[in-house]
Design a protein around this motif. Structure first.
Motif, short mmCIF file in Angstrom:
data_model
loop_
_atom_site.label_atom_id
_atom_site.label_comp_id
_atom_site.label_asym_id
_atom_site.label_seq_id
_atom_site.Cartn_x
_atom_site.Cartn_y
_atom_site.Cartn_z
N VAL A 18 0.83 -1.20 0.00
CA VAL A 18 0.00 0.00 0.00
C VAL A 18 0.87 1.25 0.00
CG1 VAL A 18 -1.93 -1.14 1.15
CG2 VAL A 18 -0.14 -0.07 2.54
N ARG A 19 0.30 2.35 -0.45
CA ARG A 19 0.99 3.63 -0.47
C ARG A 19 0.02 4.74 -0.10
NH1 ARG A 19 4.51 0.63 -0.53
NH2 ARG A 19 6.33 0.47 -1.91
N PRO A 20 0.50 5.76 0.65
CA PRO A 20 1.83 5.88 1.22
C PRO A 20 1.97 5.06 2.50
CG PRO A 20 0.55 7.80 1.81
CD PRO A 20 -0.33 6.97 0.90
N TYR A 21 3.11 4.43 2.67
CA TYR A 21 3.38 3.63 3.85
C TYR A 21 4.69 4.09 4.48
CZ TYR A 21 4.95 -0.23 6.80
OH TYR A 21 5.41 -0.97 7.85
N ASP A 67 1.76 -5.59 5.51
CA ASP A 67 1.43 -5.75 4.10
C ASP A 67 0.10 -6.47 3.93
OD1 ASP A 67 1.74 -5.88 1.25
OD2 ASP A 67 2.50 -7.92 1.48
N ARG A 68 -0.08 -7.57 4.65
CA ARG A 68 -1.30 -8.37 4.51
C ARG A 68 -2.52 -7.66 5.10
NH1 ARG A 68 -0.75 -13.99 3.49
NH2 ARG A 68 1.40 -14.57 3.06
N PHE A 69 -2.34 -7.08 6.27
CA PHE A 69 -3.51 -6.49 6.91
C PHE A 69 -3.99 -5.24 6.18
CE2 PHE A 69 -6.01 -4.17 10.01
CZ PHE A 69 -6.81 -5.18 10.54
N PHE A 70 -3.07 -4.42 5.70
CA PHE A 70 -3.44 -3.17 5.04
C PHE A 70 -3.97 -3.37 3.62
CE2 PHE A 70 -0.21 -0.63 7.77
CZ PHE A 70 -1.20 -0.26 8.67
N ALA A 71 -3.72 -4.53 3.02
CA ALA A 71 -4.00 -4.72 1.59
C ALA A 71 -5.42 -4.35 1.16
CB ALA A 71 -3.68 -6.16 1.19
N PRO A 72 -6.47 -4.70 1.89
CA PRO A 72 -7.82 -4.45 1.36
C PRO A 72 -8.37 -3.04 1.59
CG PRO A 72 -7.98 -5.69 3.37
CD PRO A 72 -6.52 -5.52 3.10
N PHE A 73 -7.68 -2.19 2.37
CA PHE A 73 -8.31 -0.96 2.83
C PHE A 73 -8.67 0.01 1.70
CE2 PHE A 73 -6.92 -2.37 6.94
CZ PHE A 73 -7.84 -1.80 7.82
N GLU A 74 -7.82 0.14 0.71
CA GLU A 74 -8.09 1.12 -0.35
C GLU A 74 -9.42 0.86 -1.02
OE1 GLU A 74 -5.96 3.02 -4.34
OE2 GLU A 74 -4.99 1.40 -3.22
N GLY A 75 -9.80 -0.40 -1.15
CA GLY A 75 -11.07 -0.73 -1.78
C GLY A 75 -12.27 -0.63 -0.87
N LEU A 76 -12.06 -0.27 0.41
CA LEU A 76 -13.15 -0.24 1.38
C LEU A 76 -13.58 1.16 1.78
CD1 LEU A 76 -11.93 -3.09 3.80
CD2 LEU A 76 -13.71 -3.26 2.04
N VAL A 77 -12.68 2.15 1.62
CA VAL A 77 -12.97 3.48 2.14
C VAL A 77 -13.68 4.34 1.10
CG1 VAL A 77 -11.03 3.40 3.73
CG2 VAL A 77 -10.71 4.40 1.45
N LEU A 83 -5.98 7.60 2.64
CA LEU A 83 -5.34 6.88 3.73
C LEU A 83 -3.83 7.01 3.68
CD1 LEU A 83 -7.33 3.51 3.87
CD2 LEU A 83 -7.54 5.47 5.42
N GLY A 84 -3.24 7.11 4.86
CA GLY A 84 -1.81 6.91 5.04
C GLY A 84 -1.64 5.73 5.97
N TYR A 85 -0.62 4.91 5.72
CA TYR A 85 -0.44 3.66 6.47
C TYR A 85 0.85 3.73 7.27
CZ TYR A 85 -3.78 2.09 2.90
OH TYR A 85 -4.87 1.97 2.06
N VAL A 86 0.74 3.50 8.57
CA VAL A 86 1.89 3.58 9.47
C VAL A 86 2.03 2.26 10.21
CG1 VAL A 86 2.95 4.76 11.43
CG2 VAL A 86 1.62 6.08 9.75
N GLY A 87 3.19 1.64 10.11
CA GLY A 87 3.50 0.44 10.87
C GLY A 87 4.42 0.77 12.02
N VAL A 88 3.96 0.57 13.23
CA VAL A 88 4.78 0.80 14.42
C VAL A 88 5.71 -0.40 14.61
CG1 VAL A 88 4.78 1.16 16.92
CG2 VAL A 88 2.99 2.22 15.48
#
Length: 449
Positions: A18-21, A67-77, A83-88
């Protein structure tokens, strides 16, 4: 790596699709890497999804999880959401005999290594987790490999575990902040943990080493019948080592959340007041994001939702008053009111780590006589959801996705319909990469179409 059911696509190999990550990196004291903080601060987005991993992660595993968890979000919002994606990323570890659904092979899921020895990957992870304790870890590994039928060996092992956990060998009645699992008689603790492994369905943990399952509720477990000696207790000893690592990670997760992630998000919100934050945490990562709420200023409204996936902390954390101590509240009492949206706690009955082992590690003084009996005081929020918060609804995942979740306050969602796969000893604890859970995050944050 092939997808093996229940999860979703693999994304970009070696990274996040996903981008931006961007990743936000903290050390064990909660100090942020300023370069990563700067990268996050420059992200162009209306909404930031901030996800903190749990105990199952080295850095590469964390990246694959995101990578796996964020993958579907773009198609849901909805169309107005960018969206911006941040991994702690924070210092955590996992034992390599804890297979993660969709990350590890089906063979690993079926036959995890739960013997006494430490495999090379786990040994290396332990050395990175306790870099100043290599001598102690050398001896721990030797004792686990030898599996001596000797009380003296177990006493030595228990002393080493206390050193690793950073606790003194004083009774929990004297030091009530120290779980009894580290202060009670080490043979009895290893016996209890061995029985717990059998109840969790660990391969090779049948009574008396026969491969037969231990009797439910009975006092005996693997190698614990009359004349069985002590060698059958070394599986429980290895579990005690695991619990020492979890004990340190639990404390570290609170520090990273309160002193690290919370202040960083507050600074970013002050600089960009229109930015909306949606916090997601798995396992001890749920503790990270929840404790970050302590740094949210009063009347601030930038945290729009919190989603806890199999959270490894107390189910009473948000309670104003504890049922067994009316004068005391939970560690996060009332902090759900600092969220301009819901705090959604996903739980599953298939999570053996939180159903069986979390209460053992969390139990305090005077409870050793009932070490294997479930005491609701020590339950995890990822096992049975939010407790002792009046008015907090309890929903199935299907109902939550069909009807939505409340717009404020705590809500418990039984995600057992999808969070259900995984090998012993942790069960479905890490089975969280599901589109249904992504949809839940979107609904909680009011980001949907």
């Amino acid at each position: 790596m092939a997808n093996v059911g229940g999860g979703f696509g693999t994304g970009v190999v070696g990274g996040v699709g996903v981008r931006p990550y961007a990743e936000l990196t903290f050390d064990s004291e909660g100090d942020v890497d300023r370069v990563t903080q700067g990268t996050v601060s420059r992200m162009e987005a209306t909404d930031l999804l901030v996800f903190a991993h749990g105990w199952n992660s080295d850095r590469s595993t964390a990246t694959r999880l995101y990578d796996r968890f964020f993958a579907p979000f773009e198609g849901l919002v909805g169309s107005g959401v960018r969206l911006g994606y941040v991994g702690v990323v924070w210092p955590s570890m996992r034992f390599s005999d804890e297979p993660i659904p969709d990350f590890d092979t089906l063979a690993a899921l079926a036959e995890p290594d739960l013997g006494g020895t430490l495999d090379p990957l786990t040994r290396r992870a332990l050395e990175e987790f306790w870099p100043e304790r290599r001598a102690e870890l050398d001896r721990v590994a030797e004792l686990l490999a030898e599996r001596a039928d000797s009380a003296a060996a177990f006493i030595e092992f228990g002393a080493l575990i206390r050193e690793l956990a950073g606790v003194d060998a004083v009774p929990a009645l004297v030091a009530p902040s120290v779980p009894a699992i580290f202060t009670d008689d080490v043979l009895e603790v290893c016996r209890a943990l061995s029985v717990a492994l059998a109840r969790a369905g660990a391969p090779g943990t049948g009574a008396a080493g026969t491969g037969a399952p231990a009797a439910a509720g009975g006092p005996e477990g693997p190698g614990l019948t009359v004349g069985g000696g002590m060698r059958g207790l070394w599986g429980g000893a290895k579990e005690l080592l695991r619990q020492a690592a979890y004990y340190k990670m639990k404390k570290r997760a609170g520090v990273v959340g309160e002193r690290g992630l919370g202040p960083v998000l507050a600074q970013l919100a002050a600089a960009r007041p229109a930015l909306r934050f949606h916090l997601i945490g798995h396992s001890f990562g749920a503790r990270v994001v929840s404790f970050s709420l302590r740094a949210v200023p009063d009347r601030a409204r930038y945290v729009k939702s919190v989603t806890l996936l199999q959270g490894a902390f107390s189910h009473y954390a948000f309670a104003d008053r504890l049922p067994h101590d009316k004068g005391t509240g939970g560690a996060l009492r009332g902090l759900q009111r600092r969220v301009d949206g819901p705090v959604v706690a996903c739980h599953s009955p298939h999570d053996s780590a939180l159903k069986i082992f979390y209460p053992l590690a969390s139990r305090m003084a005077g409870d050793s006589a009932g070490l294997l009996g479930f005491d609701e005081r020590w339950g995890a929020i990822g096992h049975d959801g939010v407790q002792a918060v009046p008015g907090a609804p309890r929903l199935t995942l299907d109902t939550a996705l069909r009807e939505g979740v409340p717009t404020t306050g705590c809500v418990s969602v039984d995600a057992g319909s999808v969070v259900r796969r995984g090998g012993a000893p942790s069960g479905a604890h890490s089975d969280i990469c599901h589109k249904e859970l992504a949809r839940l995050v979107v609904d909680a944050g009011r980001m949907g179409r």
